[in-house]
Design a protein around this motif. Sequence first.
Motif, PDB file in Angstrom:
ATOM      1  N   UNK A  74       0.835  -1.208   0.000  1.00 40.85           N
ATOM      2  CA  UNK A  74       0.000   0.000   0.000  1.00 40.85           C
ATOM      3  C   UNK A  74       0.868   1.256   0.000  1.00 40.85           C
ATOM      4  N   UNK A  75       2.004   1.213   0.687  1.00 43.63           N
ATOM      5  CA  UNK A  75       2.934   2.351   0.625  1.00 43.63           C
ATOM      6  C   UNK A  75       3.463   2.529  -0.795  1.00 43.63           C
ATOM      7  N   UNK A  76       3.794   1.413  -1.448  1.00 43.92           N
ATOM      8  CA  UNK A  76       4.298   1.491  -2.818  1.00 43.92           C
ATOM      9  C   UNK A  76       3.226   2.054  -3.750  1.00 43.92           C
ATOM     10  N   UNK A  77       1.982   1.669  -3.547  1.00 43.17           N
ATOM     11  CA  UNK A  77       0.875   2.207  -4.338  1.00 43.17           C
ATOM     12  C   UNK A  77       0.833   3.733  -4.247  1.00 43.17           C
ATOM     13  N   UNK A  78       0.934   4.263  -3.035  1.00 39.49           N
ATOM     14  CA  UNK A  78       0.918   5.715  -2.852  1.00 39.49           C
ATOM     15  C   UNK A  78       2.125   6.367  -3.506  1.00 39.49           C
ATOM     16  N   UNK A  79       3.299   5.789  -3.312  1.00 41.81           N
ATOM     17  CA  UNK A  79       4.519   6.415  -3.822  1.00 41.81           C
ATOM     18  C   UNK A  79       4.566   6.425  -5.344  1.00 41.81           C
ATOM     19  N   UNK A  80       4.122   5.347  -5.972  1.00 44.37           N
ATOM     20  CA  UNK A  80       4.119   5.313  -7.432  1.00 44.37           C
ATOM     21  C   UNK A  80       3.147   6.341  -8.003  1.00 44.37           C
ATOM     22  N   UNK A  81       2.010   6.508  -7.354  1.00 43.52           N
ATOM     23  CA  UNK A  81       1.052   7.513  -7.800  1.00 43.52           C
ATOM     24  C   UNK A  81       1.606   8.921  -7.567  1.00 43.52           C
ATOM     25  N   UNK A 102      -8.914   8.717 -11.975  1.00 41.83           N
ATOM     26  CA  UNK A 102      -9.683   9.971 -11.930  1.00 41.83           C
ATOM     27  C   UNK A 102      -8.839  11.120 -11.407  1.00 41.83           C
ATOM     28  N   UNK A 103      -7.980  10.839 -10.426  1.00 47.66           N
ATOM     29  CA  UNK A 103      -7.127  11.896  -9.881  1.00 47.66           C
ATOM     30  C   UNK A 103      -6.115  12.369 -10.921  1.00 47.66           C
ATOM     31  N   UNK A 104      -5.507  11.436 -11.640  1.00 50.99           N
ATOM     32  CA  UNK A 104      -4.572  11.815 -12.704  1.00 50.99           C
ATOM     33  C   UNK A 104      -5.287  12.576 -13.817  1.00 50.99           C
ATOM     34  N   UNK A 105      -6.466  12.124 -14.136  1.00 50.79           N
ATOM     35  CA  UNK A 105      -7.246  12.753 -15.200  1.00 50.79           C
ATOM     36  C   UNK A 105      -7.608  14.195 -14.847  1.00 50.79           C
ATOM     37  N   UNK A 106      -7.812  14.449 -13.547  1.00 49.65           N
ATOM     38  CA  UNK A 106      -8.228  15.777 -13.098  1.00 49.65           C
ATOM     39  C   UNK A 106      -7.049  16.685 -12.758  1.00 49.65           C
ATOM     40  N   UNK A 148      -4.800  17.046 -21.327  1.00 52.21           N
ATOM     41  CA  UNK A 148      -4.063  15.873 -21.781  1.00 52.21           C
ATOM     42  C   UNK A 148      -3.618  14.971 -20.627  1.00 52.21           C
ATOM     43  N   UNK A 149      -4.272  15.088 -19.497  1.00 51.92           N
ATOM     44  CA  UNK A 149      -3.793  14.373 -18.312  1.00 51.92           C
ATOM     45  C   UNK A 149      -4.269  12.937 -18.250  1.00 51.92           C
ATOM     46  N   UNK A 150      -5.195  12.550 -19.119  1.00 50.12           N
ATOM     47  CA  UNK A 150      -5.762  11.208 -19.013  1.00 50.12           C
ATOM     48  C   UNK A 150      -4.694  10.140 -19.230  1.00 50.12           C
ATOM     49  N   UNK A 151      -4.495   9.264 -18.244  1.00 51.62           N
ATOM     50  CA  UNK A 151      -3.449   8.240 -18.372  1.00 51.62           C
ATOM     51  C   UNK A 151      -3.903   7.075 -19.247  1.00 51.62           C
ATOM     52  N   UNK A 152      -2.942   6.263 -19.650  1.00 54.58           N
ATOM     53  CA  UNK A 152      -3.236   5.029 -20.368  1.00 54.58           C
ATOM     54  C   UNK A 152      -3.701   3.992 -19.359  1.00 54.58           C
ATOM     55  N   UNK A 153      -4.832   3.361 -19.635  1.00 55.10           N
ATOM     56  CA  UNK A 153      -5.371   2.323 -18.754  1.00 55.10           C
ATOM     57  C   UNK A 153      -4.895   0.956 -19.225  1.00 55.10           C
TER      58      UNK A 153
END
Length: 400
Positions: A132-139, A327-331, A338-343
């Motif tokens: 979960x820490x890695x999830x936060x850090x990568x984001x 959604x956070x990256x998109x916003x 152009x913020x929409x990431x590749x899914x």
Amino acid sequence: MYVSDLALTDFRSYPEVLLALDPGVTAFVGPNGQGKTNLVESLGYLATFSSHRVSADAALVRAGAQRAIIQAKVVRDGRSSLLELEVVAGKANRARFNRSPLPRARDLAGRLRTVLFAPEDLSLVKGDPEGRRRFLDELLVLLSPKLAAVRSDYERVIRQRNALLKSAGTQRRSGTKLDLRTLDVWDDKAAVAGAQLVAARVQLVNALRPHLAHAYTQVSSGQSEARMFYRASVDRAMGSTGRSAAGRPAEPGPEDPEALTDAGVVEARLLEAMAHLRGKEIERGVSMVGPHRDELELYLDDLPAKGYASHGESWSLALGLRLASYELLKADDDWHESSEPVLILDDVFAELDTRRRDRLAELIAPAEQVLITAAVAEDVPEVLEGARVDVMGSVATCVR
């Protein structure tokens, strides 16, 4: 944003592969073990410098090769950029942007944004805090690439500090007089980098919280409320249980959760906690407080998801975390339209029941680019009909 071309050299099972990709949905289809996941893993690694499958870079380099190369052409606002990353087992990676070498590989961070769903995501709910820490850090790195350096610096400092603590412990047990001036220096370094990381994580959790609640409701049809809270080890270090940082009251305590968004406040608290715990840390030979000991807590209503959530609820919560990230990256205002990431969805649909599968497909269908892996074409929901690449024996062939 979308990836228009992907080239791999000696990456995983591929001696060489070159693929042209289009916006919209592309499904990589083929039996297990043929190399589908390797293709999407390369893009996830290019975006985050981390694999969703392994922790060591050595596994990414094809057996017998000295290095692996990932090249991707990324289109944003109608302009294309070439991203290149050279993965060398046991050595520092090298990167180029538009064919120009970058001083550090991490300078490539943020040029490509991906959100990757995979069966391994279940560990975000059921697994250890490290995931979960890695999830936060990568984001965080996707949102603010400069934090890649902060994260790297903190990990380096903690390794050095742990080595000094172990050495001090050995000296103490042998009766040697301790000189802790060097440890004081590393305390300061750990507090500075750790405070930046904690403050950024707490701010991220604050921003993610409403997106997670909404995404979980969409995936699970509103059966319960998904909640998330950041529990900082510095809150517990002084013998007070305090509160969950960034939101949820726990046992009564004097801590102000909002203060953890201020790096200066966190730095002072970390220094105080390290001084308070120094004896125990020397005895154990490890750093006992800092972002490497923090936890992201996930709840469904008032119960912790880990240990209480059913398998289906855990899947919905894991999907909710990824959708919230998207959604956070998109916003993200810094990236404008152009913020929409590749899914990227790596063999996810085969893991889901029909209701969750159909709901997820509906939610992601409008995305600018969706890359899917599946063992059989029937695993891809009809709403995600698009281009298909057949993968067999590490050979990828575009079908349509």
